[in-house]
Motif scaffolding. Structure first.
Motif, PDB file in Angstrom:
ATOM      1  N   GLU A  93    -115.580  59.953  94.664  1.00  8.55           N
ATOM      2  CA  GLU A  93    -115.279  58.758  94.561  1.00  8.55           C
ATOM      3  C   GLU A  93    -114.950  58.008  95.863  1.00  8.55           C
ATOM      4  OE1 GLU A  93    -115.158  57.653  91.326  1.00  8.55           O
ATOM      5  OE2 GLU A  93    -114.629  59.142  90.163  1.00  8.55           O
ATOM      6  N   ARG A 108    -115.460  42.091  84.611  1.00  4.74           N
ATOM      7  CA  ARG A 108    -114.995  43.239  85.108  1.00  4.74           C
ATOM      8  C   ARG A 108    -113.764  43.777  84.339  1.00  4.74           C
ATOM      9  NH1 ARG A 108    -113.585  40.939  89.687  1.00  4.74           N
ATOM     10  NH2 ARG A 108    -115.541  41.401  90.513  1.00  4.74           N
ATOM     11  N   TRP A 160    -108.896  51.400  89.102  1.00  2.00           N
ATOM     12  CA  TRP A 160    -110.181  51.555  89.034  1.00  2.00           C
ATOM     13  C   TRP A 160    -110.828  50.043  88.383  1.00  2.00           C
ATOM     14  CZ3 TRP A 160    -111.836  55.103  91.748  1.00  2.00           C
ATOM     15  CH2 TRP A 160    -111.357  56.442  91.657  1.00  2.00           C
ATOM     16  N   GLN A 161    -112.111  49.741  88.895  1.00  2.49           N
ATOM     17  CA  GLN A 161    -112.780  48.670  88.325  1.00  2.49           C
ATOM     18  C   GLN A 161    -114.235  48.908  87.800  1.00  2.49           C
ATOM     19  OE1 GLN A 161    -112.380  45.277  90.892  1.00  2.49           O
ATOM     20  NE2 GLN A 161    -110.490  45.540  91.260  1.00  2.49           N
ATOM     21  N   HIS A 162    -114.756  48.357  86.761  1.00  2.60           N
ATOM     22  CA  HIS A 162    -115.867  48.650  86.299  1.00  2.60           C
ATOM     23  C   HIS A 162    -116.540  47.153  85.808  1.00  2.60           C
ATOM     24  CE1 HIS A 162    -116.902  53.023  85.798  1.00  2.60           C
ATOM     25  NE2 HIS A 162    -115.427  53.101  85.954  1.00  2.60           N
ATOM     26  N   GLU A 163    -117.668  46.975  86.304  1.00  4.63           N
ATOM     27  CA  GLU A 163    -118.353  45.635  85.770  1.00  4.63           C
ATOM     28  C   GLU A 163    -119.073  45.873  84.479  1.00  4.63           C
ATOM     29  OE1 GLU A 163    -120.899  43.491  88.531  1.00  4.63           O
ATOM     30  OE2 GLU A 163    -119.254  43.456  90.239  1.00  4.63           O
ATOM     31  N   VAL A 164    -118.952  44.963  83.620  1.00  2.00           N
ATOM     32  CA  VAL A 164    -119.407  45.185  82.226  1.00  2.00           C
ATOM     33  C   VAL A 164    -120.412  43.988  81.784  1.00  2.00           C
ATOM     34  CG1 VAL A 164    -117.681  46.903  81.602  1.00  2.00           C
ATOM     35  CG2 VAL A 164    -117.214  44.472  81.252  1.00  2.00           C
ATOM     36  N   VAL A 187    -122.279  55.091  79.462  1.00  2.00           N
ATOM     37  CA  VAL A 187    -121.245  54.186  79.848  1.00  2.00           C
ATOM     38  C   VAL A 187    -119.838  54.423  79.408  1.00  2.00           C
ATOM     39  CG1 VAL A 187    -120.141  51.559  79.642  1.00  2.00           C
ATOM     40  CG2 VAL A 187    -122.961  52.239  80.000  1.00  2.00           C
ATOM     41  N   ASP A 246    -118.624  57.412  81.732  1.00  3.78           N
ATOM     42  CA  ASP A 246    -117.999  56.793  83.078  1.00  3.78           C
ATOM     43  C   ASP A 246    -116.725  56.134  83.065  1.00  3.78           C
ATOM     44  OD1 ASP A 246    -120.282  57.687  84.267  1.00  3.78           O
ATOM     45  OD2 ASP A 246    -121.224  55.762  84.522  1.00  3.78           O
ATOM     46  N   LEU A 247    -116.650  55.594  81.807  1.00  5.67           N
ATOM     47  CA  LEU A 247    -115.326  54.911  81.495  1.00  5.67           C
ATOM     48  C   LEU A 247    -114.076  55.884  81.160  1.00  5.67           C
ATOM     49  CD1 LEU A 247    -116.349  51.653  79.310  1.00  5.67           C
ATOM     50  CD2 LEU A 247    -115.613  51.645  81.751  1.00  5.67           C
ATOM     51  N   HIS A 269    -112.847  57.451  84.286  1.00  6.82           N
ATOM     52  CA  HIS A 269    -111.764  56.739  84.948  1.00  6.82           C
ATOM     53  C   HIS A 269    -110.362  56.264  84.097  1.00  6.82           C
ATOM     54  CE1 HIS A 269    -114.848  55.328  88.405  1.00  6.82           C
ATOM     55  NE2 HIS A 269    -114.143  56.501  88.738  1.00  6.82           N
TER      56      HIS A 269
END
Length: 505
Positions: free
Chosen positions: A370, A433, A442-446, A488, A491-492, A495
């Motif tokens: 990471e 996001r 943590w950040q994830h664009e969706v 997806v 991955d989520l 995190h």
């Protein structure tokens, strides 16, 4: 006169402990005396506010100036501040030194605490408290940024046995005493072990200490947890200072520890360390560090907190040793160091944390790397433990069917952010996001479909049913939606932004 550091781990430690407690020279007492502002300033290396706050503070003020600020103090005042302790014994042990008709500190002895209480730590004086502003080759570092960072990144779950590899003055062992039943501390430096033993003695800790290089002192032993703050400085194969230089070229010290950890961990045991790695042109740093691991038997989490360019790196470490980069010595060392970086095509030096767990023999190795350079407030230790739990869950539920049958929950600490800009027809959305408000943030664009799916993840319906509902509502092919959603979701989950029932509580 040569000092006898071993005296500090004998009966003298008990006398010092009683004197410090009687005078109030402990973490809470010093903070109460100085106040938050002066205490914070002292942590920044600005002593004058603390000097003013301690001016009329009696015996505790004397110890603060003597031991924390490095000021020479009248011998009579020092004796009064240390009831039951002979200052002659402290001089013989190397803790104090005469300075005319006064006494000054010859070692760094400071209170250090956590939420459960206070300790005392023995170490060498920093460069700014030495007359020549330089530290010797066998300098023993005290409570520094690196040791504090590692302490915050370390898991604190109860364990049976713990090894502090390269213990230095013993800071990591102090923290480990809160959650480990048996403690072992090793170091190559006899001076470091002498000061660590003094730290353990004054805090009444039973710690087995062993001297030797790397894993040699514990050959054949296994531990439930290993912590290590190794001499991870990257550069030519030389040793200028034992606390930071390994004698191995490049990132060899970090590689050696990562490669060696599985052999000293019991099954399920966890090793955690600070590490550095080279950034080379055309090479992904994640591939570099993953190559240090075997193909089976390990779970590993590498977290990169910073990448320094070679020039900045060299200047930082020269100043750390009290060497002015503008001086002839500093210029010569910087030139040799930068020559080595250039000869080896080093584009940058990565730095961060490694969490490694030994898994049953034959289990395929799992590695996550990471890049985590943003600022965050929460300690990383609980997140490391959570990462291991989530990897465990994924290993037990390693089929698509198992994932689809799970009723996931989005934790309440996860929020959905929308960023939009004004347009001709109103607000035009630029990005959606997911943002975890706890841990490392943590950040994830969706996209719209993913955010709609997550809105239904409330622990009631299995993923399979949610995807079927989503496909029907949007006129999508169900099988294709499942194919897109499963990676997806994984991955989520890694995190901590989506949790199965076993981990959601």
């Amino acid at each position: 006169m040569l000092s006898d550091l071993s005296a500090l781990s004998g009966p003298l430690s008990a006398a010092l402990r009683e004197a410090f407690q009687a005078t109030g020279y402990h973490a809470d007492g010093v903070l109460d005396l100085l106040g938050a502002q002066a205490h914070t300033a002292l942590g920044r290396g600005e002593p004058e506010p603390a000097r003013r706050a301690s001016r009329d503070a009696g015996e505790l003020g004397t110890l603060v100036r003597l031991l924390l600020l490095g000021d020479p103090e009248p011998a009579g005042a020092v004796e009064a501040a240390l009831p039951g302790v002979r200052t002659g014994d402290l001089i013989a042990a190397g803790l104090l030194a005469p300075d005319g008709d006064r006494l000054r500190a010859a070692l760094d002895v400071r209170p250090y605490g956590d939420d459960e209480g206070s300790w005392w730590v023995f170490a060498d004086l920093d460069a700014d408290q030495r007359p020549d502003r330089r530290v010797p080759a066998d300098h023993v570092l005290g409570i520094g940024h690196a040791s504090l960072s590692l302490a915050r990144a370390t898991m604190r779950r109860p364990v049976g046995s713990l090894l502090d590899l390269g213990a230095g003055c013993g800071v990591q062992t102090l923290h480990a005493s809160r959650h480990a039943r048996s403690l072992t501390a090793t170091d190559l430096s006899e001076r470091a072990l002498s000061l660590a033993r003094a730290t353990f003695a004054i805090n009444e800790l039973d710690v087995r200490t062993e001297r030797g290089s790397w894993f040699e002192p514990v050959a054949g032993r296994r531990f439930d947890q290993v912590v290590c703050n190794p001499p991870f400085v990257v550069g030519p194969p030389r040793v200028d200072f034992t606390y930071r230089d390994s004698g191995l070229a490049g990132d060899g010290a970090s590689e050696l520890v990562v490669r060696g950890l599985p052999d000293v961990l019991a099954e399920g045991g966890v090793g955690q360390l600070l590490a550095s790695w080279l950034h080379l042109p055309g090479e992904d740093w994640a591939h570099r560090v993953a190559a240090w691991l075997p193909d089976t038997g390990v779970d590993a989490w590498f977290v990169q907190r910073d990448v320094a360019d070679p020039a900045l790196y060299v200047g930082t470490w020269l100043r750390d040793a009290g060497i002015d980069p503008r001086s002839p010595q500093g210029s010569a060392q910087a030139s040799a160091w930068l020559d080595w970086f250039a000869e080896n095509d080093v584009a940058g030096i990565g730095f961060g944390f490694v969490t490694l767990r030994r898994t049953p023999d034959g289990t395929p190795t799992h590695v996550d790397c990471e890049d985590l350079r943003q600022a965050f407030d929460d300690p990383l230790g609980p997140e490391a433990a959570g990462w291991l739990d989530r990897v465990d869950w994924l290993r037990r539920n390693d089929t698509r069917e198992a994932l689809l049958d799970t009723a996931f929950t989005v934790p309440r600490t996860v929020v959905l952010e929308r960023v939009a800009e004004p347009g001709s027809e109103g607000w035009a959305e630029l990005v959606r996001r997911l943002h975890r408000m706890d841990g490392p943030g943590w950040q994830h664009e969706v996209d719209e479909l993913t955010s709609a799916l997550l809105a239904g993840c409330q622990g009631a319906l299995p993923l399979r049913e949610l995807l079927a509902l989503l496909a029907g509502a949007h006129g999508l092919d169900s099988a294709s939606l499942v194919d897109a959603a499963v990676p997806v979701v994984v991955d989520l989950l890694r995190h901590g932004m989506l949790l199965p029932p076993e981990l959601a509580g």
